[in-house]
Design a protein around this motif. Structure first.
Motif, PDB file in Angstrom:
ATOM      1  N   ASN A  12       6.398 -35.953  21.933  1.00  0.00           N
ATOM      2  CA  ASN A  12       5.197 -35.113  21.777  1.00  0.00           C
ATOM      3  C   ASN A  12       5.420 -33.699  22.300  1.00  0.00           C
ATOM      4  O   ASN A  12       4.611 -32.815  22.054  1.00  0.00           O
ATOM      5  N   ASN A  63      -5.613 -38.638  15.920  1.00  0.00           N
ATOM      6  CA  ASN A  63      -4.560 -39.008  16.889  1.00  0.00           C
ATOM      7  C   ASN A  63      -4.245 -40.507  16.849  1.00  0.00           C
ATOM      8  O   ASN A  63      -4.908 -41.275  16.143  1.00  0.00           O
ATOM      9  N   GLY A  64      -3.222 -40.866  17.624  1.00  0.00           N
ATOM     10  CA  GLY A  64      -2.726 -42.239  17.567  1.00  0.00           C
ATOM     11  C   GLY A  64      -3.674 -43.245  18.187  1.00  0.00           C
ATOM     12  O   GLY A  64      -3.839 -44.359  17.671  1.00  0.00           O
ATOM     13  N   THR A  65      -4.295 -42.868  19.282  1.00  0.00           N
ATOM     14  CA  THR A  65      -5.258 -43.778  19.907  1.00  0.00           C
ATOM     15  C   THR A  65      -6.412 -44.029  18.929  1.00  0.00           C
ATOM     16  O   THR A  65      -6.857 -45.173  18.745  1.00  0.00           O
ATOM     17  N   HIS A  89       1.146 -49.787  23.758  1.00  0.00           N
ATOM     18  CA  HIS A  89       0.388 -48.553  23.996  1.00  0.00           C
ATOM     19  C   HIS A  89      -1.104 -48.858  24.070  1.00  0.00           C
ATOM     20  O   HIS A  89      -1.812 -48.327  24.928  1.00  0.00           O
ATOM     21  N   THR A 142       4.246 -52.950  17.798  1.00  0.00           N
ATOM     22  CA  THR A 142       4.552 -51.515  17.821  1.00  0.00           C
ATOM     23  C   THR A 142       5.951 -51.302  17.263  1.00  0.00           C
ATOM     24  O   THR A 142       6.897 -51.980  17.676  1.00  0.00           O
ATOM     25  N   ASP A 173       1.196 -50.602  15.219  1.00  0.00           N
ATOM     26  CA  ASP A 173       1.130 -49.257  15.780  1.00  0.00           C
ATOM     27  C   ASP A 173       2.444 -48.588  15.401  1.00  0.00           C
ATOM     28  O   ASP A 173       3.472 -48.828  16.017  1.00  0.00           O
ATOM     29  N   ALA A 175       3.416 -45.412  15.542  1.00  0.00           N
ATOM     30  CA  ALA A 175       3.520 -44.022  16.029  1.00  0.00           C
ATOM     31  C   ALA A 175       4.920 -43.469  15.769  1.00  0.00           C
ATOM     32  O   ALA A 175       5.092 -42.278  15.544  1.00  0.00           O
ATOM     33  N   ARG A 176       5.925 -44.379  15.809  1.00  0.00           N
ATOM     34  CA  ARG A 176       7.311 -43.951  15.542  1.00  0.00           C
ATOM     35  C   ARG A 176       7.932 -44.773  14.411  1.00  0.00           C
ATOM     36  O   ARG A 176       9.141 -45.066  14.436  1.00  0.00           O
ATOM     37  N   LYS A 206       4.607 -37.239  16.370  1.00  0.00           N
ATOM     38  CA  LYS A 206       5.908 -37.284  17.046  1.00  0.00           C
ATOM     39  C   LYS A 206       7.050 -36.912  16.102  1.00  0.00           C
ATOM     40  O   LYS A 206       8.187 -36.804  16.528  1.00  0.00           O
TER      41      LYS A 206
HETATM   42  C1  LIG Z   1       3.470 -46.313  20.781  1.00  0.00           C
HETATM   43  C2  LIG Z   1       2.435 -45.234  20.703  1.00  0.00           C
HETATM   44  N1  LIG Z   1       1.307 -45.462  20.024  1.00  0.00           N
HETATM   45  C3  LIG Z   1       0.385 -44.503  19.868  1.00  0.00           C
HETATM   46  C4  LIG Z   1       0.541 -43.258  20.434  1.00  0.00           C
HETATM   47  C5  LIG Z   1      -0.457 -42.187  20.124  1.00  0.00           C
HETATM   48  O1  LIG Z   1      -1.140 -41.673  21.136  1.00  0.00           O
HETATM   49  P1  LIG Z   1      -2.086 -40.394  21.056  1.00  0.00           P
HETATM   50  O2  LIG Z   1      -3.475 -40.912  21.092  1.00  0.00           O
HETATM   51  O3  LIG Z   1      -1.715 -39.635  22.270  1.00  0.00           O
HETATM   52  O4  LIG Z   1      -1.826 -39.643  19.792  1.00  0.00           O
HETATM   53  C6  LIG Z   1       1.678 -42.993  21.208  1.00  0.00           C
HETATM   54  C7  LIG Z   1       1.849 -41.693  21.881  1.00  0.00           C
HETATM   55  O5  LIG Z   1       2.488 -41.523  22.866  1.00  0.00           O
HETATM   56  C8  LIG Z   1       2.654 -44.007  21.343  1.00  0.00           C
HETATM   57  O6  LIG Z   1       3.776 -43.806  22.050  1.00  0.00           O
END
Ligand SMILES: Cc1ncc(COP(=O)(O)O)c(C=O)c1O
Length: 344
Positions: A12, A63-65, A89, A142, A173, A175-176, A206
């Motif tokens: 990030n 965002n990811g959350t 996460h 994840t 999830d 995110a990556r 990311k």
């Molecule tokens: C595995 C994972 N999921 C989701 C997120 C997304 O988080 P955010 O709400 O900060 O975008 C992250 C960010 O670090 C992450 O590492």
């Protein structure tokens, strides 16, 4: 690309990819309808259908959350349990958002390598049908895992088959996820739609975006009420085009793969060089863009003064180094020199 000082704390911390900046600039020259009723958003939706198949449906979020919480909300009833790992996460790093907003219990299962397997989940099914117990509803994985490992397509397929056979839905999830596909040499579809994932949080931030994630439904029934969940969950962007246009570029030019491959290659180099340094141990397989190391605490603290990174497990003196797409070999070698100096 312009040179910036690099950080190994998080992907990030990276810059926005110049092509994404250009796309944002290009989209910034006229008025269009808001809330996704614009041609930029339609074009990005089309890109997602090309990548994930005609049966998929995508929604953009901030965002990811937000992607995880709203996606999971579309898959669960409040009396259900979301099964994940103790590194997840959603369990560790989202301030209890899932419990707060969905009302579901999370069941974190211990996993050394960050992966869930059917045999770990089996015992959690013993109370299915018992009204006094929260009912297992979703398995959340994840990809890449929080410790940088990558599920193979086979592992995911096995997990999804087991889950569906036990009336559990599967959330990813991602995110990556780009880093995972780059590592495996597969398409994004091959490790999501094709292996039985129901709902995916697709990461952009990311991997070069300024901001923005996407919730992708492979199980179309679950998408039916998602637009209301997204709005109520405060994740509906009025100026949607600025999220959408970034994804359009990321997917249409295969920039996602270029960026993820670069970040992974930098992690591989970092790991190769770090393991040559006496006193440094690599603690997890380096499969994507995370390198987990154990090193003496005093040395880590000296190194953190020069270049900050996060501790992972303080008791084990374990630390996490993340690489990103905007790093070059010289950034890695410069960091390695700093590691050597800190270890002296
Ligand atoms: C595995 C994972 N999921 C989701 C997120 C997304 O988080 P955010 O709400 O900060 O975008 C992250 C960010 O670090 C992450 O590492």
């Amino acid at each position: 690309m312009v040179r910036y000082k690099r950080s190994f704390a998080s992907d990030n911390n990276a810059v926005v990819h110049p092509k994404i900046m250009e796309a944002l600039q290009e989209a910034n020259n006229c008025h269009v309808l808001s809330y996704g009723e614009d041609h930029y958003t339609e074009s990005a939706r089309e890109r997602f259908r090309e990548v994930f198949g005609e049966d998929s449906e995508v929604f953009f979020v901030f965002n990811g959350t937000g992607a995880n919480v709203t996606g999971l909300a579309s898959m669960t009833m409040p009396y259900q349990t979301i099964i994940c790992t103790d590194y997840a996460h959603i369990h560790v790093d989202e301030c209890g958002a899932a419990e707060r907003f969905i009302g579901c219990r999370l069941l974190p299962l211990h996993s050394e390598d960050g992966k869930l397997r059917p045999e770990q989940i089996m015992p959690a099914l013993s109370a299915v049908g018992v009204e006094h117990h929260s009912q297992p509803g979703v398995v959340s994985v994840t990809q890449c895992t929080e410790v940088g490992t990558v599920y193979t397509a086979e592992e995911l397929k096995k997990l999804a088959q087991f889950s569906h056979a036990n009336n559990l839905l599967v959330h990813m999830d991602g995110a990556r996820i780009a880093n995972a596909a780059a590592y495996l040499g597969t398409s994004l579809k091959a490790i999501t739609a094709d292996v039985g994932i129901d709902v995916l949080s697709f990461g952009g931030t990311k991997n070069g975006l300024m901001f923005g994630e996407a919730v992708v439904f492979f199980n179309r029934k679950l998408a039916q009420n998602y637009k209301y969940i997204r709005k109520q969950g405060t994740q509906l962007a009025s100026k949607m085009r600025y999220i959408a246009v970034q994804f359009d570029v990321l997917l249409s030019s295969r920039l996602w793969l270029e960026n993820a491959s670069k970040a992974n290659a930098m992690a591989a180099l970092l790991a190769r060089e770090a393991e040559k340094i006496p006193g440094i141990t690599i603690t997890q397989p380096v499969e994507a863009n995370g390198v987990f190391v154990s090193m003496p605490q005093a040395a880590a603290e000296r190194l953190q003064q020069r270049c900050f990174f996060y501790p992972w497990d303080k008791e084990k003196s374990e630390y996490r180094w993340m690489t990103s797409f905007d790093m070059e070999e010289e950034d890695i070698m410069e960091f390695i020199e700093a590691v050597k100096a800190a270890m002296e």
